[in-house]
Scaffold this active site. Structure first.
Site, PDB file in Angstrom:
ATOM      1  N   PRO A  88       0.818  -1.222   0.000  1.00 35.26           N
ATOM      2  CA  PRO A  88       0.000   0.000   0.000  1.00 35.26           C
ATOM      3  C   PRO A  88       0.853   1.273   0.000  1.00 35.26           C
ATOM      4  O   PRO A  88       0.342   2.354  -0.268  1.00 35.26           O
ATOM      5  CB  PRO A  88      -0.835  -0.101   1.286  1.00 35.26           C
ATOM      6  CG  PRO A  88      -0.378  -1.311   2.007  1.00 35.26           C
ATOM      7  CD  PRO A  88       0.588  -2.067   1.178  1.00 35.26           C
ATOM      8  N   GLU A 115       2.511  -7.107   8.418  1.00 40.04           N
ATOM      9  CA  GLU A 115       2.567  -5.646   8.522  1.00 40.04           C
ATOM     10  C   GLU A 115       3.436  -5.035   7.433  1.00 40.04           C
ATOM     11  O   GLU A 115       3.551  -3.831   7.318  1.00 40.04           O
ATOM     12  CB  GLU A 115       3.098  -5.232   9.897  1.00 40.04           C
ATOM     13  CG  GLU A 115       2.217  -5.639  11.052  1.00 40.04           C
ATOM     14  CD  GLU A 115       0.782  -5.166  10.891  1.00 40.04           C
ATOM     15  OE1 GLU A 115       0.572  -3.953  10.759  1.00 40.04           O
ATOM     16  OE2 GLU A 115      -0.127  -6.023  10.884  1.00 40.04           O
ATOM     17  N   ASP A 168     -10.552   1.010 -24.914  1.00 38.15           N
ATOM     18  CA  ASP A 168     -11.300   1.051 -23.667  1.00 38.15           C
ATOM     19  C   ASP A 168     -10.938   2.229 -22.771  1.00 38.15           C
ATOM     20  O   ASP A 168     -10.015   2.971 -23.037  1.00 38.15           O
ATOM     21  CB  ASP A 168     -11.188  -0.276 -22.907  1.00 38.15           C
ATOM     22  CG  ASP A 168      -9.753  -0.683 -22.728  1.00 38.15           C
ATOM     23  OD1 ASP A 168      -8.878   0.178 -22.861  1.00 38.15           O
ATOM     24  OD2 ASP A 168      -9.517  -1.857 -22.462  1.00 38.15           O
TER      25      ASP A 168
HETATM   26  N1  ADE Z   1      -0.955  -5.051   0.031  1.00 34.35           N
HETATM   27  C1  ADE Z   1      -1.863  -4.618   0.930  1.00 34.35           C
HETATM   28  N2  ADE Z   1      -2.635  -3.644   0.431  1.00 34.35           N
HETATM   29  C2  ADE Z   1      -2.199  -3.443  -0.851  1.00 34.35           C
HETATM   30  C3  ADE Z   1      -2.597  -2.564  -1.896  1.00 34.35           C
HETATM   31  N3  ADE Z   1      -3.587  -1.685  -1.741  1.00 34.35           N
HETATM   32  N4  ADE Z   1      -1.936  -2.638  -3.065  1.00 34.35           N
HETATM   33  C4  ADE Z   1      -0.926  -3.515  -3.223  1.00 34.35           C
HETATM   34  N5  ADE Z   1      -0.506  -4.362  -2.275  1.00 34.35           N
HETATM   35  C5  ADE Z   1      -1.138  -4.333  -1.101  1.00 34.35           C
END
Ligand code: ADE
Length: 242
Positions: A88, A115, A168
């Site tokens: 993330p 984590e 697309d």
């Molecule tokens: N691992 C946990 N959340 C993620 C996300 N949003 N994108 C990519 N890998 C992740």
């Protein structure tokens, strides 16, 4: 193109990447998906892939050794590869990144869990870090599947219809116009009569108008970046029912 996936849950990849267009592309040898279990590269008795974070805190962190051992094991098994960590904390995946990745011969996708992954893996052993959206998943596996799917369909021959990937949404930064198919009357709900008129130019203009209105309503961020032609402006004024 070869996709190498590093994960502690290899079985998550079996069905999603065996169906549909991706499955067909694999059968036809247009892409290869190789899934590697990070746990196979552990050297301790308990096959540990995670450990407690230095400095304390909640949760566990993925250890660097098994991931780096897996990366080294696959290093010479194909053309030069780009390696990406799913996290993330990465930059946001979009169609432009998908397009660039589709030009590569080999792509390594490292799926983080717990984590996170020891920062040294991110810093010294990967070329990039990617997030598939501003939300937190339980791991990078679904993200890796999203990337394989979005990239694979851009590889020549995979879709069968070379036009569709270019046409697309996001190849051009407007959303797609609405689509209808048979039956003409579905439980009392009809189809916009313009689609049945047979005039390709009228239909094209209607679709463009719908696409623009949809983009303006649903994705004002994309709409703000559009360069509207004089025809686009006219269509937006006319096409009042979208
Ligand atoms: N691992 C946990 N959340 C993620 C996300 N949003 N994108 C990519 N890998 C992740």
């Amino acid at each position: 193109m070869i996709f190498e996936i590093l994960t502690i849950f290899p079985s998550m990849f079996s069905s999603p990447l065996e169906e549909g267009m991706v499955g067909k592309a694999r059968d036809r040898g247009l892409i290869q998906v190789r899934v590697h279990n990070i746990r196979d590269f552990t050297e301790d008795k308990h096959h540990m892939t995670d450990d407690r974070p230095f400095g304390g805190g909640e949760g566990m962190v993925m250890k660097p050794e098994p991931i780096v051992a897996a990366l080294r094991a696959i290093e010479g098994s194909g053309p030069a590869a780009r390696s990406i960590l799913l996290t993330p904390q990465g930059r946001l995946f979009d169609q432009d990144i998908a397009r660039r990745l589709s030009l590569l011969s080999r792509l390594v996708l490292i799926c983080g869990r717990y984590e996170g992954v020891d920062e040294r893996v991110a810093q010294y052993f990967t070329d990039d870090q990617i997030s598939i959206g501003d939300y937190v998943l339980t791991g990078g596996e679904l993200g890796a599947m999203v990337i394989v799917d979005a990239v694979a369909r851009l590889i020549p021959g995979v879709l069968g219809n070379e036009g569709s990937a270019l046409e697309d949404s996001f190849s051009r930064p407007v959303l797609e116009h609405p689509q209808y198919t048979r039956p003409r009357d579905f439980e009392g709900m009809g189809v916009p009569p313009v689609l049945l008129c047979g005039n390709h130019e009228t239909i094209r203009r209607w679709r463009r108008g719908q696409a623009l209105r949809r983009t303006r309503t649903r994705r004002p961020d994309l709409f703000a970046r559009l360069e509207l032609s004089p025809e686009d402006r006219r269509l937006l004024e006319e096409n009042g029912d979208g």
